[in-house]
Design a protein around this motif. Structure first.
Motif, PDB file in Angstrom:
ATOM      1  N   PRO A 183       0.818  -1.423  -0.223  1.00 45.07           N
ATOM      2  CA  PRO A 183       0.025  -0.045  -0.026  1.00 45.07           C
ATOM      3  C   PRO A 183       0.957   1.547  -0.228  1.00 45.07           C
ATOM      4  CG  PRO A 183      -0.106  -1.174   2.092  1.00 45.07           C
ATOM      5  CD  PRO A 183       0.848  -1.952   1.283  1.00 45.07           C
ATOM      6  N   PHE A 184       0.508   2.185  -0.537  1.00 45.61           N
ATOM      7  CA  PHE A 184       1.124   3.505  -0.861  1.00 45.61           C
ATOM      8  C   PHE A 184      -0.012   4.655  -0.531  1.00 45.61           C
ATOM      9  CE2 PHE A 184       0.515   2.674  -5.053  1.00 45.61           C
ATOM     10  CZ  PHE A 184      -0.096   3.618  -5.479  1.00 45.61           C
ATOM     11  N   PRO A 185       0.487   5.884  -0.004  1.00 48.34           N
ATOM     12  CA  PRO A 185      -0.362   6.903   0.305  1.00 48.34           C
ATOM     13  C   PRO A 185      -0.617   7.743  -1.090  1.00 48.34           C
ATOM     14  CG  PRO A 185       1.833   7.498   0.987  1.00 48.34           C
ATOM     15  CD  PRO A 185       2.005   6.471   0.665  1.00 48.34           C
ATOM     16  N   VAL A 186      -2.022   8.127  -1.169  1.00 46.97           N
ATOM     17  CA  VAL A 186      -2.295   8.717  -2.228  1.00 46.97           C
ATOM     18  C   VAL A 186      -2.631  10.422  -1.748  1.00 46.97           C
ATOM     19  CG1 VAL A 186      -3.969   9.347  -4.190  1.00 46.97           C
ATOM     20  CG2 VAL A 186      -3.214   7.180  -3.601  1.00 46.97           C
ATOM     21  N   TYR A 187      -2.155  11.443  -2.060  1.00 42.36           N
ATOM     22  CA  TYR A 187      -2.335  12.535  -1.255  1.00 42.36           C
ATOM     23  C   TYR A 187      -3.281  13.462  -1.865  1.00 42.36           C
ATOM     24  CZ  TYR A 187       1.658  11.146   1.143  1.00 42.36           C
ATOM     25  OH  TYR A 187       2.851  10.660   1.816  1.00 42.36           O
ATOM     26  N   ASP A 188      -4.057  14.401  -1.558  1.00 44.11           N
ATOM     27  CA  ASP A 188      -4.735  15.385  -1.733  1.00 44.11           C
ATOM     28  C   ASP A 188      -3.992  16.252  -2.596  1.00 44.11           C
ATOM     29  OD1 ASP A 188      -5.855  18.178  -1.763  1.00 44.11           O
ATOM     30  OD2 ASP A 188      -7.377  17.138  -0.449  1.00 44.11           O
ATOM     31  N   SER A 189      -4.412  16.784  -3.677  1.00 41.58           N
ATOM     32  CA  SER A 189      -3.714  17.636  -4.464  1.00 41.58           C
ATOM     33  C   SER A 189      -3.026  18.779  -4.097  1.00 41.58           C
ATOM     34  CB  SER A 189      -4.334  17.907  -6.104  1.00 41.58           C
ATOM     35  OG  SER A 189      -5.585  18.357  -5.866  1.00 41.58           O
TER      36      SER A 189
END
Length: 157
Positions: free
Chosen positions: A56-62
């Protein structure tokens, strides 16, 4: 800090501090509303693909990524931010917030050190950026720096 005095004012005078910091802090001010709005909420989601058995890896708010990228373009970041934490006995977000609240114009280097910790350490440990938004430290440090520049800049005018 790599910002240089232009020799027109006394080094580390209030005027010098404001003139060095105001242009850099103003680059981060457009993100204040978003940072305030997101205090206490998650700005990163974990993504993983179980079919591929990937980590799993983080997906950040733009907006978070844009803020980080903008902060990286300023002269506010200092790789020696650890000394700020040692000198001021900062060990937790609570300590950081208390320091930010009582900070004065002469503490601008230390405030930049707090910002540096979150931006620079977040480059190797991604959860740090999201923690800084969640706990309100990023909002409070940018807001305090902006308030100090406005107040003292106005005093000098």
């Amino acid at each position: 800090m790599s910002m240089e005095n232009d020799n027109n004012v006394n080094e580390n005078s209030v005027e010098d501090i404001v003139s060095r910091y105001r242009p850099e802090v103003s680059k981060l001010v457009p993100y204040l509303n978003w940072l305030k709005e997101k205090c206490g909420s998650e700005v990163a989601q974990s993504y993983s693909n179980s079919d591929l058995k990937s980590m799993p890896f983080p997906v950040y708010d733009s907006n978070l990524l844009a803020f980080v990228k903008t902060a990286q373009t300023t002269n506010l970041l200092d790789r020696n931010y650890v000394y700020v934490y040692t000198r001021n006995h900062l060990n937790s977000a609570k300590d950081e917030l208390a320091f930010i609240q009582k900070a004065e114009i002469r503490d601008m280097d230390d405030l930049a050190g707090i910002l540096s910790k979150y931006i620079l350490s977040g480059m190797t440990k991604g959860s740090v950026w999201a923690q800084g938004v969640y706990n309100g430290v990023l909002y409070n440090v940018v807001k305090k720096m902006d308030d100090l520049c406005k107040f003292w800049g106005q005093e000098l005018s």
